[in-house]
Design a protein around this motif. Sequence first.
Motif, PDB file in Angstrom:
ATOM      1  N   LEU A 162      -3.813   4.786  -5.922  1.00  0.00           N
ATOM      2  CA  LEU A 162      -2.697   3.848  -5.887  1.00  0.00           C
ATOM      3  C   LEU A 162      -1.572   4.525  -5.139  1.00  0.00           C
ATOM      4  O   LEU A 162      -1.143   5.623  -5.512  1.00  0.00           O
ATOM      5  N   THR A 163      -1.113   3.902  -4.063  1.00  0.00           N
ATOM      6  CA  THR A 163      -0.023   4.449  -3.258  1.00  0.00           C
ATOM      7  C   THR A 163       1.186   3.540  -3.367  1.00  0.00           C
ATOM      8  O   THR A 163       1.062   2.331  -3.217  1.00  0.00           O
ATOM      9  N   VAL A 164       2.345   4.134  -3.626  1.00  0.00           N
ATOM     10  CA  VAL A 164       3.613   3.421  -3.617  1.00  0.00           C
ATOM     11  C   VAL A 164       4.487   4.123  -2.580  1.00  0.00           C
ATOM     12  O   VAL A 164       4.612   5.348  -2.600  1.00  0.00           O
ATOM     13  N   ALA A 165       5.063   3.337  -1.653  1.00  0.00           N
ATOM     14  CA  ALA A 165       5.864   3.921  -0.577  1.00  0.00           C
ATOM     15  C   ALA A 165       7.047   3.026  -0.264  1.00  0.00           C
ATOM     16  O   ALA A 165       7.009   1.820  -0.511  1.00  0.00           O
ATOM     17  N   GLY A 166       8.054   3.616   0.309  1.00  0.00           N
ATOM     18  CA  GLY A 166       9.228   2.879   0.734  1.00  0.00           C
ATOM     19  C   GLY A 166       9.085   2.442   2.175  1.00  0.00           C
ATOM     20  O   GLY A 166       8.498   3.159   2.985  1.00  0.00           O
ATOM     21  N   GLY A 167       9.617   1.253   2.496  1.00  0.00           N
ATOM     22  CA  GLY A 167       9.574   0.776   3.888  1.00  0.00           C
ATOM     23  C   GLY A 167       8.148   0.648   4.381  1.00  0.00           C
ATOM     24  O   GLY A 167       7.224   0.496   3.612  1.00  0.00           O
ATOM     25  N   GLY A 168       7.988   0.725   5.685  1.00  0.00           N
ATOM     26  CA  GLY A 168       6.665   0.743   6.281  1.00  0.00           C
ATOM     27  C   GLY A 168       5.816  -0.466   5.949  1.00  0.00           C
ATOM     28  O   GLY A 168       4.606  -0.347   5.828  1.00  0.00           O
ATOM     29  N   ILE A 169       6.407  -1.625   5.824  1.00  0.00           N
ATOM     30  CA  ILE A 169       5.652  -2.827   5.470  1.00  0.00           C
ATOM     31  C   ILE A 169       4.661  -3.161   6.582  1.00  0.00           C
ATOM     32  O   ILE A 169       4.878  -2.830   7.734  1.00  0.00           O
ATOM     33  N   ALA A 170       3.581  -3.819   6.231  1.00  0.00           N
ATOM     34  CA  ALA A 170       2.475  -4.087   7.154  1.00  0.00           C
ATOM     35  C   ALA A 170       2.936  -4.641   8.478  1.00  0.00           C
ATOM     36  O   ALA A 170       3.819  -5.497   8.538  1.00  0.00           O
TER      37      ALA A 170
END
Length: 173
Positions: A162-170
């Motif tokens: 499970l990865t949670v990240a800021g920004g970088g939307i598809a």
Amino acid sequence: MTADRAPELGESKVIAPGYRADDFLTGLAARWDVPLGKPRLIDAPQGRKVWHFSGGVPSEGERQLAIAGVPTEQGDIITFNCVVKADRAKAGAFLEDCTNTGIPGWDDKGAADWLRTAKRQVDALYAKERRQVISSLYVSAGAHALLLKSGPTPESVGTYTLTVAGGGIAENP
């Protein structure tokens, strides 16, 4: 979808200013008895260096449960991962705890609902394809989450990441 069909993600950014490892991730690690290491500077793609920390619970020579993250030099979290073997007891509970992030504005209930659906979907596709598969994105409060299931061999029960990240939307490929 199979991982080779996943959309490209843009560059990740800080999840939220002031959202630090010593907040949510330290508590998560304590609840699951995962010893977190100190952040250290490591080599990253494209000749860059990034700060990174991780910790895991080994069993039979491999990590059965792990937490890792990439903070800024100041300690704000850019991205974090929760990794668990699919056949580990309470794997689903661990992943759900990882969605209860405490990110300002993040919809914890929506993330938990998304995770349950994503887990069913990646499990079904992994059983059919027997190769790395990835969920749809969950987006909330300027951050996103995705669930990956992979294994070292087609016969493997697989491992969830499970990865949670800021920004970088598809972005469209």
